[in-house]
Design an enzyme around this catalytic site. Structure first.
Site, PDB file in Angstrom:
ATOM      1  N   LYS A   8       7.708   7.456   4.129  1.00 47.89           N
ATOM      2  CA  LYS A   8       8.739   7.065   5.091  1.00 47.89           C
ATOM      3  C   LYS A   8       9.245   8.283   5.859  1.00 47.89           C
ATOM      4  O   LYS A   8       9.517   8.207   7.058  1.00 47.89           O
ATOM      5  CB  LYS A   8       9.896   6.372   4.362  1.00 47.89           C
ATOM      6  CG  LYS A   8       9.599   4.962   3.876  1.00 47.89           C
ATOM      7  CD  LYS A   8      10.858   4.363   3.258  1.00 47.89           C
ATOM      8  CE  LYS A   8      10.672   2.886   2.910  1.00 47.89           C
ATOM      9  NZ  LYS A   8       9.749   2.698   1.801  1.00 47.89           N
ATOM     10  N   GLU A  62      19.461   6.886   5.314  1.00 47.63           N
ATOM     11  CA  GLU A  62      19.633   6.220   6.598  1.00 47.63           C
ATOM     12  C   GLU A  62      21.029   5.644   6.709  1.00 47.63           C
ATOM     13  O   GLU A  62      21.561   5.112   5.725  1.00 47.63           O
ATOM     14  CB  GLU A  62      18.641   5.045   6.756  1.00 47.63           C
ATOM     15  CG  GLU A  62      17.214   5.437   6.970  1.00 47.63           C
ATOM     16  CD  GLU A  62      16.320   4.218   7.138  1.00 47.63           C
ATOM     17  OE1 GLU A  62      16.818   3.088   6.927  1.00 47.63           O
ATOM     18  OE2 GLU A  62      15.139   4.381   7.474  1.00 47.63           O
ATOM     19  N   ARG A  69      -1.340  -1.565   5.181  1.00 48.25           N
ATOM     20  CA  ARG A  69      -2.103  -2.520   4.365  1.00 48.25           C
ATOM     21  C   ARG A  69      -1.806  -3.925   4.878  1.00 48.25           C
ATOM     22  O   ARG A  69      -0.994  -4.119   5.777  1.00 48.25           O
ATOM     23  CB  ARG A  69      -1.673  -2.419   2.903  1.00 48.25           C
ATOM     24  CG  ARG A  69      -0.161  -2.566   2.722  1.00 48.25           C
ATOM     25  CD  ARG A  69       0.258  -2.552   1.270  1.00 48.25           C
ATOM     26  NE  ARG A  69       1.685  -2.359   1.084  1.00 48.25           N
ATOM     27  CZ  ARG A  69       2.615  -3.292   1.223  1.00 48.25           C
ATOM     28  NH1 ARG A  69       2.261  -4.514   1.583  1.00 48.25           N
ATOM     29  NH2 ARG A  69       3.895  -3.020   1.031  1.00 48.25           N
TER      30      ARG A  69
END
Length: 666
Positions: A116, A200, A292
């Site tokens: 990330k 975040e 994926r």
């Protein structure tokens, strides 16, 4: 196209890949752990190879063993499914070095997007909007705490290598940060082998909308529209749908273009998903990219009429994308929910055990089931407890939701507890029906979706008793038909005896509460009594899975499943499910008043943290142990205030269900 493909996964996704391969004439090779030797993906594959012990680290995460099987079995390609090795750069690279195609993106793309933190840095370079926060390399606790203060509260802690809600915590104040960080890092280490996190700013009431992207080896990248995944509990998706009820054409185009740009930034090949946080005003921020196939890919397939696994296979074999962007046209609306072995009323505690009954709706153009177990299989403690994915499709969202309600009403699971009743309440809730849900709604209003301790109404009790009576009569008659005198009055289940009118007691229990209903009559006509309440039942019949009768003259119909052990039915409006256990008429042992002097393991698992010791004085609700089971952490708390007499659990120990872990002094 490949002739022999190995599926390096298990359960539902392995079965899903096998079905497409079989349709294309591709020979399939499965791998299995000791716990999965009788699993459905093993039975469906053309051949299957053992790869180790039941724990993922001893089997499905052993890349060297899986590659060895691929070479011995002559596999030309490996499909990793999702989870396990699907986003493992080293495994993707090892496949290429061994001359075996990896059915997924290039290792460089996984590297770029698999973290990330790295993905955010890359998107920052390409001017993709990011949520304020920290995604740097310095992971010292003091540094993270300082950036947390700069970011501001509330904020999110996320595992940098994470996915599926693992290693994620919301922190609302500075004093909560240290404990939340430690917990997120432990879960991240367990799930991904990586303790790094990012921070975040928490966006108030956000929506979670993701875009399916596909790229080929010729440099083409397109998106296949969005999926709304805002219905979440603790960051785990509960309901996914397409199209999103929130997006208009302008927003969809802007987000789709951003998703394609993100994929092109890493020269993406194969299936991927770009996920966005969307504020209430429509502003969107890049969140992460999953390199994926996603669990929720069937809703995209249903609205586009495509097989995304086939696309993966063809692209990995070097073929170009089958469609260009302007050729992507969606029709109708599709919704997916996941049936889990878990107990929503016990904080969604994962379950395990044999599926004694697994009754699911029949597949059709409107109903699709993707599962990895069948009736008689066992949900083990070692893997995710998903039983099946239920996907519905119809012309519009209103009709699709109704299809989903009807399909859920047909589901019946006996063995481990399931989340079916929770899902039924979810899809009937106004916030879902009106498309207003945000990612935190379920956690803020969870009580609205749980069964709780509300007692069933008397008409539900009488309907359940009627279903039990009809089942028993039918069973006795079926048995008598094979006896020496099928017409004997003794070969009946109406309690007929010489000299008095027959009386039966239907004993039912629901959430440890016992109900005894007195019954007279037979063959669909009964006089029922519970306490001081009476009901005259006439013309009762069970036709398929529906009970119909006149209750005190009023015709009513219930969806019902009845057998010798239980009765499951919906109330008259079809929105609430009641699953009664049939009890012996004169044998009952109350569970009331059981232990406040000990903490026991609620299920098999590993002790990851011991926070108490003998002699400690603790408060009610104080966290004493942290246990890891079925891919999640469980906090075990003090049942009352008191002094700890003994602690028998040790960190790292694997314990069985019902093991006493802590005892309190009397």
């Amino acid at each position: 196209m490949f002739e022999r493909v190995l599926i390096a996964n298990r359960g539902e996704i392995a079965c899903r890949v096998i079905r497409t391969c079989r349709r294309l004439g591709i020979h399939t090779i499965a791998v299995y752990s000791d716990a999965d030797k009788d699993a459905q993906h093993v039975r469906l594959a053309d051949e299957a190879w053992p790869i180790g012990g039941p724990r993922p680290a001893d089997s499905y995460l052993r890349s060297d063993t899986i590659l060895e099987v691929a070479q011995k079995s002559g596999a030309q390609a490996i499909h990793p499914g999702y989870g396990f090795l699907s986003e493992n750069t080293a495994f993707a690279r090892a496949c290429t070095e061994a001359g075996i195609a990896f059915i997924g993106p290039r290792p460089e793309s996984i590297d770029a997007m698999g973290s990330k933190a790295a993905a955010k840095a890359l998107m920052e370079q390409h001017r993709v909007p990011l949520v304020p926060g920290y995604h740097g390399d310095n992971q010292e606790t003091d540094v993270l705490a300082d950036h947390a203060r700069k970011t501001g509260f509330p904020l999110m802690i996320k595992a940098a290598a994470g996915g599926g809600g693992k290693g994620m915590r919301i922190v609302r104040s500075e004093k909560e940060f240290a404990d939340a960080l430690a917990s997120a890092q432990r879960e991240a280490a367990s799930s991904f082998g990586d303790t790094r996190v990012i921070l975040e700013r928490y966006v108030d009431h956000p929506r979670h909308i993701e875009f399916q992207v596909f790229g080929d080896t010729q440099g083409n990248v397109i998106h296949l529209n969005e999926r709304e995944c805002s219905a979440q509990r603790r960051y785990q998706k509960v309901l996914e749908e397409t199209p999103s009820p929130f997006l208009n054409a302008e927003r969809r185009q802007a987000m789709g273009e951003a998703a394609v740009a993100a994929a092109k930034a890493v020269s993406y090949v194969g299936a991927g998903t770009v996920e966005f946080i969307v504020a209430q005003d429509g502003t969107f921020y890049f969140m992460e990219m999953n390199t994926r196939l996603q669990v929720e890919h069937p809703v995209t397939e249903e609205t586009l009429g495509l097989d995304l696994v086939e696309w993966q296979l063809r692209i990995a074999a070097g073929e170009p994308l089958p469609l260009q962007q302007e050729q992507v046209h969606a029709r109708g609306h599709a919704i997916e929910v996941r049936l889990y072995a878990e107990d929503p009323d016990q904080n969604f505690l994962p379950g395990s055990g044999k599926l004694r009954t697994l009754h699911l709706p029949a597949p059709s153009r409107h109903v699709r089931l993707d599962g990895g177990v069948i009736e008689g299989d066992t949900v083990t403690i070692f893997y995710d407890p998903m039983i099946a994915k239920l996907i519905v499709y119809d012309a519009d969202r209103t009709q699709a939701l109704q299809r989903l309600r009807e399909a859920l009403a047909e589901c019946d699971i006996v063995g481990p507890k399931s989340n079916i009743a929770f899902l039924e309440r979810l899809v009937s809730h106004p916030v879902v029906i009106e498309g207003r849900i945000d990612t935190g709604y379920l956690d803020r209003h969870l009580d609205e979706f749980l069964t709780g301790d509300t007692a069933p109404s008397h008409h539900v009790l009488f309907a359940a008793a009627t279903a039990a009576l009809l089942h028993d009569e039918r069973a006795v008659l079926a048995g008598a038909a094979h006896g020496s005198d099928p017409y004997s009055p003794w070969s009946r289940a109406d309690a007929w005896r010489i000299g008095h009118a027959g009386k039966r007691i239907v004993a039912l229990s629901l959430r440890d509460q016992r109900y005894e209903i007195d019954a007279h009559g037979h063959d669909g006509d009964y006089q029922l009594q519970y306490g001081t309440s009476h009901c005259d039942v006439r013309g009762a019949r069970i036709d398929g899975e529906a009970l119909s009768a006149r209750f005190d003259g009023q015709g009513m119909r219930f969806a019902v499943h009845a057998d010798k052990e239980r009765v499951s039915l919906h109330d008259a409006n079809g929105q609430r499910r009641h699953a009664f256990v049939r009890a012996a008429a004169f044998a009952w042992e109350s569970k009331a008043g059981t232990g406040g002097n000990q903490i026991i393991a609620p299920m098999p698992g590993r002790i990851v943290l011991v926070k108490a010791k003998t002699g400690d004085n603790v408060e009610e609700g104080q966290e004493l142990l942290v246990m890891e089971a079925m891919k999640m952490e469980l906090a075990l708390k003090a049942p009352r205030a008191g002094t700890i007499e003994s602690v028998s659990a040790t960190q790292g120990e694997f314990v069985e269900a019902d093991t006493v872990l802590v005892r309190f002094a009397s």
